[in-house]
Design a protein around this motif. Structure first.
Motif, short mmCIF file in Angstrom:
data_model
loop_
_atom_site.label_atom_id
_atom_site.label_comp_id
_atom_site.label_asym_id
_atom_site.label_seq_id
_atom_site.Cartn_x
_atom_site.Cartn_y
_atom_site.Cartn_z
N LYS A 1 0.94 -1.20 -0.05
CA LYS A 1 -0.09 0.13 0.10
C LYS A 1 0.87 1.29 -0.07
N GLN A 2 2.03 1.34 0.77
CA GLN A 2 2.69 2.33 0.71
C GLN A 2 3.63 2.67 -0.16
N LEU A 3 4.00 1.50 -0.91
CA LEU A 3 4.92 1.54 -2.16
C LEU A 3 4.02 2.21 -3.25
N ALA A 4 2.87 1.53 -3.31
CA ALA A 4 1.69 2.26 -4.65
C ALA A 4 1.64 3.79 -4.23
N LYS A 5 1.71 4.21 -3.33
CA LYS A 5 1.48 5.69 -2.97
C LYS A 5 2.62 6.37 -3.36
N ILE A 6 3.92 5.75 -3.14
CA ILE A 6 5.14 6.58 -3.64
C ILE A 6 5.05 6.40 -5.27
N ALA A 7 4.76 5.23 -5.83
CA ALA A 7 5.01 4.99 -7.19
C ALA A 7 3.89 5.81 -7.96
N GLU A 8 2.81 6.23 -7.29
CA GLU A 8 1.77 7.23 -7.94
C GLU A 8 2.38 8.45 -7.90
N LYS A 9 3.13 8.90 -6.89
CA LYS A 9 3.44 10.28 -6.58
C LYS A 9 4.72 10.46 -7.53
N GLU A 10 5.41 9.38 -7.72
CA GLU A 10 6.73 9.47 -8.88
C GLU A 10 6.10 9.36 -10.39
N GLY A 11 4.66 9.14 -10.57
CA GLY A 11 4.48 9.06 -11.85
C GLY A 11 4.96 7.88 -12.67
N ALA A 12 5.25 6.70 -11.66
CA ALA A 12 5.68 5.47 -12.23
C ALA A 12 4.61 4.44 -12.60
N LYS A 13 4.95 3.39 -13.39
CA LYS A 13 3.90 2.47 -13.78
C LYS A 13 4.39 1.14 -13.31
N ILE A 14 3.73 0.54 -12.34
CA ILE A 14 4.41 -0.64 -11.96
C ILE A 14 3.31 -1.59 -11.49
N THR A 15 3.16 -2.90 -11.73
CA THR A 15 2.03 -3.70 -11.63
C THR A 15 1.96 -4.19 -9.80
N GLU A 16 0.85 -4.45 -9.65
CA GLU A 16 0.76 -4.99 -8.18
C GLU A 16 1.47 -6.38 -7.86
N GLY A 17 1.71 -6.96 -9.03
CA GLY A 17 2.75 -8.30 -8.77
C GLY A 17 3.82 -7.85 -8.61
N ALA A 18 4.21 -6.89 -9.17
CA ALA A 18 5.75 -6.26 -8.98
C ALA A 18 6.14 -5.91 -7.47
N LEU A 19 4.93 -5.01 -6.98
CA LEU A 19 4.91 -4.46 -5.74
C LEU A 19 5.02 -5.41 -4.60
N LYS A 20 4.05 -6.61 -4.97
CA LYS A 20 4.05 -7.74 -3.78
C LYS A 20 5.64 -8.47 -3.93
N LEU A 21 5.95 -8.60 -5.07
CA LEU A 21 7.52 -8.95 -4.90
C LEU A 21 8.42 -8.38 -4.30
N ILE A 22 8.48 -7.21 -4.34
CA ILE A 22 9.40 -6.23 -3.47
C ILE A 22 9.11 -6.46 -2.16
N ALA A 23 7.63 -6.51 -1.70
CA ALA A 23 7.46 -6.52 -0.23
C ALA A 23 8.08 -7.65 0.35
N LEU A 24 7.75 -8.84 -0.59
CA LEU A 24 8.39 -10.15 -0.25
C LEU A 24 9.76 -10.21 0.19
N GLN A 25 10.75 -9.51 -0.82
CA GLN A 25 11.95 -9.58 -0.61
C GLN A 25 12.32 -8.68 0.57
N ALA A 26 11.66 -7.55 0.91
CA ALA A 26 12.03 -6.53 1.99
C ALA A 26 11.81 -7.47 3.41
#
Length: 516
Positions: free
Chosen positions: A184-209
């Motif tokens: 949820k927090q990464l999605a907010k940051i990506a939106e503010k940065e104007g980036a296009k990133i899928t939910e699957g990629a965000l879940k992958l990042i959260a898993l690695q963190a």
């Protein structure tokens, strides 16, 4: 120079802090009702907000409208603390300022009144790095602190802090963030940065963190610099150097089918593609943990973070395994992950620990425990000797030739109990019996890591148990490397070699030749 994303989006108020509601509410109430402590201890994993909350607390204490649970962020004090240049808020890294002299300096300066603000706040990061003498010096100021001083200490290892310090602090334990909170927090940051990133990629990042918000934001920044292209899960895996889910699934399937050729080929691809072997071990651990849970009860899938497709694939894969084998594989993967912290011999370590798992036990896997127990009881009855004979064997010990003759039987028994252990034990050679009555088994120096594994208590216990079953005598085991000069150090072995071996046998044993 542009700010890193984790600094750019660092929370500035308590309301912006993610995942630490229990701490935020307590601190806000203490400020609201003016119950301010003189010392706080923030403990928890890295990247969970300890230093961030410490700075917000400092702003709340020194805000022009404070003490207040909601700092204004507009006054000179709030702005200077946010920018890290406040004279009255001193941040100290205890890892590089850990001596008694630095703490004495703090103690002397703490007695002076703040230059402008209401409180003089000391934020000591990684406080567990202080020396014992430095802790003793800090204890004095914590016992009798001036009214204008507040200490905020942060640590990732609270168990290293003396109890005398802990007893004088208000302790707050920060927890790891959940994957949903991070996504949820990464999605907010990506939106503010104007980036296009899928939910699957965000879940992958959260898993690695692994629960660290700062780590996840750093990984997100690494992906965002790739370009304007939309980042999906597959692209994220390639950019971060992670094995794909299909790769992990294929390897697990090959392991379930005892397909050594396929498994070895996949291991080689790990290094050819430049993937992180330790991350691959973690992915396998996560995969087999899910398999074990679903094998035990498929209803567990309702609380696992799985798509319907992943759930169906895992349920199908559980048919290849028994619960006992899944437990053995997970045990081996835990050892592998620990060994891979040193990546100098990663290919060899992975092969030696994973390949034995592909070796199918003779006669197939033993799924039911009852028949095995029955067979062991029969063996015990069969091996029972007359009382006099048993005492004789215990008094005089067992002949080394008898040990060698029945050693294959020991290996077979060990294999039924634990396949991976038998594969390691097969590399050992019988050296002799030392003066303390221990069976000495030697391994080449290049396989010293196997020696360490065999010496672990659970593995040693299994080996000694099977030796007792086969020979009818309790014989302790000692593992050495072949370079150890054991024969010279143990007269009992030396004498046995001289009495029982001919010149021809000694020459063959050492692969030597007779000189005229």
């Amino acid at each position: 120079m542009p700010l890193a994303l984790y600094r750019k989006y660092r929370p500035q108020t308590f309301e912006e802090v993610v995942g630490q509601e229990h701490i935020v509410i307590t601190l806000q109430n203490s400020l609201k009702y003016n119950h301010i402590g003189h010392a706080y201890l923030f403990a928890g994993p890295r990247g969970t907000g300890k230093t961030t909350v410490a700075r917000i607390l400092a702003k709340s204490l020194n805000c022009a409208e404070g003490p207040t649970p909601t700092p204004c962020l507009k006054c000179a004090s709030c702005m200077e603390i946010s920018e890290g240049r406040s004279i009255d808020v001193i941040e100290i890294d205890a890892a590089s300022n850990r001596g008694i002299d630095e703490i004495r300096d703090i103690r002397e300066k703490a007695r002076l009144l703040p230059v402008r603000d209401r409180y003089k706040v000391y934020i000591i990061d990684e406080v567990h790095m202080l020396t014992n003498e430095a802790f003793n010096a800090l204890l004095k100021i914590l016992e009798e602190p001036p009214d204008h001083v507040v200490f905020i200490m942060a640590t990732t290892e609270p168990q290293k802090i003396p109890l005398t310090i802990l007893s004088r602090c208000q302790r707050f334990d920060f927890r790891r963030l959940t994957r949903d909170e991070i996504v949820k927090q990464l999605a907010k940051i990506a939106e503010k940065e104007g980036a296009k990133i899928t939910e699957g990629a965000l879940k992958l990042i959260a898993l690695q963190a692994q629960g660290s918000l700062r780590d996840s934001i750093s990984l997100l920044e690494q992906l965002l610099v790739y370009g304007d292209q939309e980042i999906n899960e597959e692209l994220a895996r390639n950019l971060l150097g992670l094995p794909t889910y299909e790769f992990t699934y294929t390897f697990a399937k090959a392991l379930g089918e005892y397909n050594l050729a396929e498994g070895y080929s996949l291991l080689q691809q790990i290094f050819q593609m430049g993937k992180n072997p330790q991350q691959f071990a973690r992915d396998l651990l996560r995969h087999f943990r899910n398999l074990l849970l679903l094998k035990a009860d498929p209803r567990v899938g309702n609380i696992l973070s799985l798509t319907q497709e992943e759930y169906d694939e895992l349920i199908e894969e559980t048919k290849l395994y028994t619960i006992k084998r899944l437990q053995e594989i997970i045990d081996q993967l835990l050892i592998l992950e620990n060994r891979l912290r040193d990546l100098t011999n990663a290919p060899l370590v992975m092969e030696m620990l994973l390949i034995p798992l592909f070796i199918k036990p003779e006669g197939g896997e033993v799924i039911l425990e009852a028949p095995l127990e029955k067979e062991e009881k029969k063996v015990e009855v069969k091996k029972q000797e007359p009382v006099k004979e048993e005492k004789k064997s215990e008094e005089k010990g067992i002949d080394i030739e008898v040990v060698k003759d029945k050693w294959t039987t020991v290996l077979e028994r060990v294999k039924k109990k634990k396949v991976s252990l038998e594969a390691m034990l097969r590399e050992a050679r019988i050296v002799g019996i030392d003066e303390e009555g221990r069976l000495v088994l030697g391994l080449p120096k290049t396989l010293s890591f196997l020696k360490e594994r065999l010496e672990e208590r659970p593995n040693r216990s299994v080996v000694e148990e099977k030796i007792r079953e086969v020979y009818g005598v309790q014989i302790p085991v000692k593992f050495i490397t072949m370079e150890d000069d054991l024969i010279l150090d143990n007269p009992k072995i030396s004498s046995k070699k001289e009495e029982n071996l001919s010149t021809e046998e000694i020459r063959n044993f050492f692969k030597g030749k007779t000189l005229e």
